[in-house]
Design an enzyme around this catalytic site. Structure first.
Site, PDB file in Angstrom:
ATOM      1  N   GLU A   2      13.285 -21.607 -78.399  1.00  0.00           N
ATOM      2  CA  GLU A   2      12.268 -21.274 -77.395  1.00  0.00           C
ATOM      3  C   GLU A   2      12.460 -22.006 -76.077  1.00  0.00           C
ATOM      4  OE1 GLU A   2      11.569 -21.359 -80.517  1.00  0.00           O
ATOM      5  OE2 GLU A   2      10.443 -19.536 -80.920  1.00  0.00           O
ATOM      6  N   HIS A   4      -0.129 -21.521 -86.996  1.00  0.00           N
ATOM      7  CA  HIS A   4       0.170 -20.188 -86.459  1.00  0.00           C
ATOM      8  C   HIS A   4      -1.064 -19.495 -85.920  1.00  0.00           C
ATOM      9  CE1 HIS A   4       3.766 -20.972 -88.848  1.00  0.00           C
ATOM     10  NE2 HIS A   4       4.356 -20.026 -88.163  1.00  0.00           N
TER      11      HIS A   4
END
Lengths: 427, 352
Positions: B82, B151
């Site tokens: 990322e 998450h």
């Protein structure tokens, strides 16, 4: 000679007489003054005729009969990694190129020393990371690429800011935070920009993926341009650097990763921060070259090689430039707690990039000592003028405080420090 | 009764005066997909990069079919890096492209948050306008179903804190389509917060949204339902919850005005103020945590503006519970605002 001796004795008495440890930079400034008095004059030329003595910003383009127009120099071979052949072992230097390189490097040197002075006078604030000692890197790289190529570096950025085309005035005025600065006073030392120069980046290592992204844009647009992406020995241990290596290699991006290894990441020598200090091999699957970063001709030739590699669509390449910074990490670091004065002096006397080039050109009859002196004088004057301007230029107007939040946007309101302070922002 | 309730949830269409239905419903996923397809076609500088966006058709199938149509150059699968690929996307934007950088969820954007904030958001200002960064960061944000604490975080407040960014949070398909097109065409870094639970929900689309140039202006809220007694302000999935609560409350004679923020930054305070000056009561509803959140910011803004004097009661915030998201269904269900929480809060605010 007498004046030189008195100068030296003054410097020494200053050193021994000061209460605390004299900072390296003060010592260096004294020494640079000393050095300019001690310009070697072993080559006593006949006084140059008009053409040669016209040392203006457009350096003398017509070589004289008594000077060599072009000389071939042997270069120290680069260590290679994952490469069969490397940069050429010899390079040709014309008189004009040589004088240009000299002028560039000397300008960078004087620029940084002047920035040091301004910082001590407190007209430059915050961070100021100086590049003196590393001039051959910026000058050599720029000499091997074109303005349509791209460069991005970290925070020790004044050198590249100048080589990428920002004027001395705009650099100094940005340092002093005035409206004439290249970023209108909003960026400061670490955030200067120019066409195809993306700063000036304050977060260690963040510029490396950015540089790979710029290279992606070059590849995407099919324009044959390359992106030179610089980082230091300290940043070389950042995870995002390896992420960028992986993607650049996977997608064969035209990026030249350049590790400017000046042996110290802030106060930490490379042996204490890196399990492997062979930075040119740390691209793992990326070919690498280790280059003498104090020799501007070496840097130039290596960059040519690297740029050719990228333009031939072979993917990224890694260049480690072994270089040295005379100043500490920044202006708040004297630079002598983690290294010795002797080491600094030794590098300065044996490997100074500007001296190296000058010696080469003098001993190969490419220019005269007087010419170099004239260049020096001219640069000193230019730097002084730019610095004076930067101290007298007005500060940015408060009415522009909130401008440039968004690009291409109608004017909007920005909250000030309290609810009744409604400030205006334009793009 | 229950059947009617379900229809309300699925279509989300209440304001019959402003647009006509087309007779076919489009899911949020398809709306996003079509928007990206059209923008990729319109401007060759636009491209999409992220994990699984190409050959896998998208982790949540939002980019389904795009790789097949546009190929490797325009739809780029990235490794799991990322920080690296967000930086690459930002760099490509600096050098003239218009990237869409997908985070598989915004939880993973934390790995890359330095690139979003320090490289993207601040650069136009630091360069005094020399260097712009036209990029969209998009992906699902907030709670999903049973994916637990790492998450499920909502990043609206974190990103909306920063000057230089625009933060957008669509609710329905029309929002998704118009706002994504606007985001891609915007010359600034835009954080585009989707919601995984909304991807599969179909909504009727207006006729005007058919146009390839249909954009919803960033920075403008929408009044989804007119009301007189209380203003409900929300974003993303909870707009639907507010409308459902409003339907139930209407039966008890309480008429709620429901505002869909659409954009978190810059926030459309004027629309909220205008509504509060009419209803005199304000309840904010969000999925994120209460402290330093979107609702907290709305409270502060209302207090600082003319609408404060029109409040008959303090502003009420309905938020996610101030805990990391648990896994078990009963725990998770009780960690986010439910319709009954909104109804309860409205009645408390109205003191009925």
């Amino acid at each position: 000679m007498r004046s030189a001796l008195s100068f030296l004795s003054n410097a020494l008495s200053r050193i021994s007489g000061s209460a605390g440890a004299q900072t390296v930079s003060e010592l260096l400034i004294d020494l640079s003054e000393y050095a300019s008095l001690m310009t070697p004059s072993e080559l006593t030329e006949a006084p140059p005729t008009c053409a040669a003595s016209l040392v203006s910003p457009a350096v003398a383009s017509q070589p004289l009969a008594e000077f060599n127009a072009q000389v071939t120099f042997d270069l120290k071979p680069c260590e290679l990694y994952l490469l069969e052949t490397g940069p050429a072992h010899t390079t040709q230097l014309t008189r004009k190129e040589g004088l240009q390189l000299y002028q560039t490097m000397q300008t960078l040197r004087r620029l940084e020393l002047k920035a040091d002075q301004l910082y001590k006078q407190k007209v430059v604030r915050g961070f100021c990371h100086l590049y003196d000692g590393q001039e051959a890197c910026a000058a050599g790289i720029e000499a091997a690429i074109s303005r349509s190529d791209h460069v991005i570096t970290a925070y020790r950025a004044h050198g590249f800011t100048y080589t990428r085309g920002v004027s001395l005035k705009q650099i100094f005025t940005e340092l002093t935070g005035r409206r004439g600065g290249v970023a209108k006073g909003k960026g400061g030392s670490m955030h200067m920009y120019a066409p195809h120069f993306y700063g000036g980046n304050g977060i260690v290592g963040a510029q490396v993926p950015l540089g790979a992204g710029i290279a992606l844009a070059c590849q995407y647009q099919g324009n044959q341009q390359v992106c030179v992406t610089l980082y230091g020995d300290g940043a070389a241990n950042q995870g995002q650097v390896f992420e960028a290596f992986n993607m650049a290699s996977l997608w064969k991006l035209p990026v030249i990763f350049v590790c400017e290894n000046n042996r110290y990441g802030m106060g930490t020598p490379v042996e204490r921060s890196a399990a492997s200090t062979s930075y040119y091999t740390r691209g793992h699957f990326i070919p690498g070259i280790r280059v003498d970063g104090m020799d501007v001709l070496c840097v130039r030739e290596a960059t040519r090689f690297a740029a050719d590699h990228c333009r031939a669509e072979k993917g990224p390449i890694l260049m480690e430039l072994q270089t040295y910074r005379y100043h500490g990490h920044s202006m708040s670091d004297p630079g002598i707690s983690y290294r010795s004065r002797e080491e600094i002096l030794e590098v300065r006397s044996k490997s100074d990039p500007i001296s190296l080039l000058r010696e080469r050109m003098l001993s190969n009859n490419m220019a005269s000592a007087e010419e170099f002196k004239e260049v020096d004088t001219m640069i000193r004057r230019e730097v002084e003028e730019a610095a004076q301007f930067s101290c007298s230029d007005p500060e940015p107007p408060l009415s522009e405080l909130c401008d440039h939040i968004y690009s291409n946007e109608p004017p909007m309101e920005v909250r000030g420090t309290h609810p009744w302070s409604k400030l205006r922002s334009i793009s | 009764m229950l059947f009617e309730f379900l229809i309300y949830r699925r279509t989300g269409v209440f304001d019959y005066t402003t647009f006509r239905t087309l007779g076919c419903a489009v899911t949020v996923r398809d709306a996003l997909n079509q928007a990206m397809d059209e923008e990729l076609e319109r401007d060759e500088r636009v491209f999409l990069m992220g994990e699984e966006v190409a050959q896998y058709d998208g982790a949540y199938k939002v980019s389904r079919g795009l790789w097949k149509k546009y190929g490797d150059k325009r739809i780029i699968d990235t490794p799991i890096s990322e920080m690296g690929f967000a930086g690459i996307a930002v760099g490509s934007a600096m050098a003239g492209l218009r990237p869409i950088c997908e985070f598989m969820t915004f939880n993973f954007s934390m790995q890359a948050i330095d690139q979003v904030i320090n490289s993207a958001a601040k650069t136009y200002y630091m360069s005094a306008g020399l260097q712009s960064v036209p990029i969209v960061f998009r992906g699902p944000n907030g709670a999903s179903a049973g994916v637990a604490a790492q998450h499920s975080q909502c990043f609206a407040a974190w990103y909306a804190h920063c000057p230089g960014l625009k933060v957008v949070s669509p609710w329905n398909s029309e929002d998704a389509r118009g706002l994504l097109k606007a985001a891609i065409r915007d010359d600034n870094p835009v954080v585009f917060l989707e919601n995984e639970l909304m991807y599969g929900v179909p909504f009727e689309m207006s006729e005007e949204s058919n146009s390839k140039d249909f954009v919803i202006p960033i920075g403008k809220a929408k009044i989804e339902r007119q009301g007189t007694h209380v203003t409900l302000v929300s974003h993303s999935r909870y707009v639907g919850h507010c409308l459902d609560a409003a339907a139930v409350l209407a039966k008890e004679g309480i008429e709620c005005e429901v505002i869909n923020l659409r954009t978190i930054r810059p926030m459309d305070v004027d629309t909220i103020e205008g509504s509060v000056m009419k209803t005199n009561h304000l309840v904010t509803v969000e999925g994120g945590w209460p402290q330093f959140g979107v609702g907290a910011e709305i409270c502060a803004k209302i207090m600082e503006g003319p609408a404060f004097n029109y409040l008959d009661a303090p502003v009420t915030r309905v938020t996610g519970v101030d805990i990391p998201m648990p896994y078990a269904k009963i725990l998770e269900d009780n960690s986010v605002p439910q319709i009954k929480d909104i109804i309860f809060s409205v009645k408390k605010t109205l003191n009925v």
